[in-house]
Design a protein around this motif. Sequence first.
Motif, PDB file in Angstrom:
ATOM      1  N   ASP A 122      44.168  26.351  -2.392  1.00 46.51           N
ATOM      2  CA  ASP A 122      44.864  25.372  -2.747  1.00 46.51           C
ATOM      3  C   ASP A 122      45.672  24.580  -1.719  1.00 46.51           C
ATOM      4  O   ASP A 122      45.816  24.706  -0.816  1.00 46.51           O
ATOM      5  N   SER A 123      45.639  23.144  -2.132  1.00 47.44           N
ATOM      6  CA  SER A 123      45.549  22.216  -0.988  1.00 47.44           C
ATOM      7  C   SER A 123      46.986  21.601  -1.236  1.00 47.44           C
ATOM      8  O   SER A 123      47.108  20.324  -0.702  1.00 47.44           O
ATOM      9  N   GLN A 124      47.874  22.064  -1.977  1.00 54.57           N
ATOM     10  CA  GLN A 124      49.224  21.298  -2.170  1.00 54.57           C
ATOM     11  C   GLN A 124      50.204  21.967  -1.228  1.00 54.57           C
ATOM     12  O   GLN A 124      50.015  23.154  -0.705  1.00 54.57           O
ATOM     13  N   SER A 125      51.419  21.458  -1.182  1.00 55.75           N
ATOM     14  CA  SER A 125      52.361  21.723  -0.162  1.00 55.75           C
ATOM     15  C   SER A 125      53.129  23.058  -1.044  1.00 55.75           C
ATOM     16  O   SER A 125      52.885  23.146  -2.303  1.00 55.75           O
ATOM     17  N   GLU A 128      55.429  21.794  -3.831  1.00 53.06           N
ATOM     18  CA  GLU A 128      54.348  21.386  -5.324  1.00 53.06           C
ATOM     19  C   GLU A 128      54.116  22.807  -6.004  1.00 53.06           C
ATOM     20  O   GLU A 128      54.345  22.738  -7.284  1.00 53.06           O
ATOM     21  N   MET A 129      53.765  23.865  -5.224  1.00 56.97           N
ATOM     22  CA  MET A 129      53.323  25.038  -6.007  1.00 56.97           C
ATOM     23  C   MET A 129      54.632  25.798  -6.487  1.00 56.97           C
ATOM     24  O   MET A 129      54.648  26.266  -7.577  1.00 56.97           O
ATOM     25  N   GLN A 132      55.339  24.210  -9.947  1.00 54.05           N
ATOM     26  CA  GLN A 132      54.479  24.517 -10.786  1.00 54.05           C
ATOM     27  C   GLN A 132      54.515  26.133 -11.354  1.00 54.05           C
ATOM     28  O   GLN A 132      53.889  26.392 -12.154  1.00 54.05           O
ATOM     29  N   SER A 143      47.383  24.678 -10.704  1.00 57.40           N
ATOM     30  CA  SER A 143      47.218  23.596  -9.657  1.00 57.40           C
ATOM     31  C   SER A 143      45.947  22.913 -10.024  1.00 57.40           C
ATOM     32  O   SER A 143      44.905  23.294 -10.451  1.00 57.40           O
ATOM     33  N   HIS A 170      46.655  24.310   3.663  1.00 58.62           N
ATOM     34  CA  HIS A 170      46.074  24.883   2.426  1.00 58.62           C
ATOM     35  C   HIS A 170      46.330  26.446   2.387  1.00 58.62           C
ATOM     36  O   HIS A 170      46.891  26.985   3.533  1.00 58.62           O
TER      37      HIS A 170
END
Length: 561
Positions: A122-125, A128-129, A132, A143, A170
């Motif tokens: 997963d390449s979100q901050s 952000e995670m 979600q 994601s 990541h």
Amino acid sequence: MSDTNRPLNFLEHIIEEDLENGFPKDALRFRFPPEPNGYLHIGHASSICLNFGLGLRYNAPVNLRFDDTNPAKEEQEFVDAIKRDVEWLGYKWNTERYASDYFQQLYDWAVALIKEGKAYVDSQSSDEMAIQKGSPTEAGSESPFRNRSVEENLELFAAMKAGKFEEGKHALRAKIDMTSSNMLMRDPIMYRVLHKAHHRTNTDWCIYPMYDWTHGESDYIEQVSHSLCTLEFAMHRELYDWFLNQVVDESKVRPKQREFARRNLSHTVVSKRKLARLVEDGVVDGWDDPRMSTISGLRRRGYSPESIRNFADTIGIGKRDNLIDVSLLEFQVRDHLNKIAPRVMGVLDPLKVVITNYPEGEEEWLDAENNPEDETAGSRKVPFSKEIYIEKEDFREEANKKFFRLKLGKEVRLKNAYIIKAESCTKDADGNIIEVQCSYDPKSRSGSGSEESLRKVKGTLHWVSISHALKAEVRIYDRLFTDESPDTHKDKDFMEFVNPNSLNVITGYLEPSLINAKVGDQVQFQRLGYFCVDPDTSSEKLVFNRTVGLRDSWAKIEQKS
Ligand code: ATP
Ligand code: MG
């Protein structure tokens, strides 16, 4: 060492049931899994006694496994301290293991999971995670990177391992279920990038596995049959099982996680992180400060391993978190020291007594029994002379009938010595009593067998001969926190409850036999409490710690109020 006659606790019942259902007894295996991010505390003692106790009961191996997956907080100093403390408590581990021993195996398994489409990068901050993730009542959302191709995932994960990315860019996540009612099952993170040197693997790795991914798999590698942890991991069990399902080979033992209640002790904190703050902020003098709830602090305070094991045994293993009163621990140490500690005399708040009819310049060495609870402990000699110290609070000019100590015109016995009678006293300009003049009955010497020696007087006082006394630094401790449960207040930090008077350093005057006392020796100062020789002792200076008073003075205070 562990009491095999007591009724089984609920975890032992679970094991017994497994054995009845055909689980082979020789496949039982346990572990104690500390994270080396601080020193062990009295809460850990419960877990140590539980796991090693099971090892003894079932004659099964118990590993000492360091859960070392977070190099930001872990250090070799802590590994060494943990080993020292477990050994001191009297337990032997089968093998010394480290989660970091399994980094390669864990990585290989993670790659296999990616290949099976069960893990993704997963390449979100992390923010952000977190959004979600949803909430306990609201499903999470997926994601945008959840359906990356296996190839892309493998490439990115390899690049993470190769150090190509900054921290936080990541993460590897397990692909489980973003709608699960158990939030922990909503695609938990398995790996994060951390550019930190590890105390064992140094810079070999810059991705580190998370607790959930590591713990069950480490249990499996070591073939631990029963993995016992505290209740906060109850919700993690589903994830523990999910991760195991990905790797177990049915011919091998499948570890079983079971949870028990954390033990909290009153008037202190039992959390390495909070104990670390006390050390860092200089509230205490290090992890082994005798006021700390650490095993090393208790050791320095004069606690014996037996008393800590007995404490853990007495409170037992519970299903619900609760607060254990520290007086229970104090009771155990008092009980044990009563049996083993030699009795000596020391005066901590001296008042000079002159025995007017005792010959000037004379001294006698009187017999004193070392421990009335232990016939084999023998005896020693204590010097008596014309000028002695007694405790200030043991003399009053006048007092009512309940005061069984020294008062003008009345008699008391000096322990191991003579009966004395207070004749007069001298005061300073402020009216403080600075000296008491007494007469003694030369025929009343203890143990002489004379009629006078058998004469009953109400009070017996401890004392020391002034010219023979050894001066020592004596450290008197009180509870480190004024509140019973300092870390449970919503609006207040536990540091606000630190007791400003938890240490009182005084000068004591001790009988000369203590000249040979060695660091760690435990003695009872008669009528005062149990004390031990502190490591700060040098050839110039004797230092004693008060382990515990003879009676529970707090219980008395609480009853009165
Ligand atoms: P801390 O918050 O003090 O670091 P921890 O649980 O994170 O505690 P670990 O080093 O992970 O500390 O603990 C090793 C083992 O000891 C774990 O199985 C843990 O559940 C157990 N343990 C820790 N604290 C207590 C406690 N207060 N009572 C009983 N068991 C405990
Ligand atoms: Mg921890």
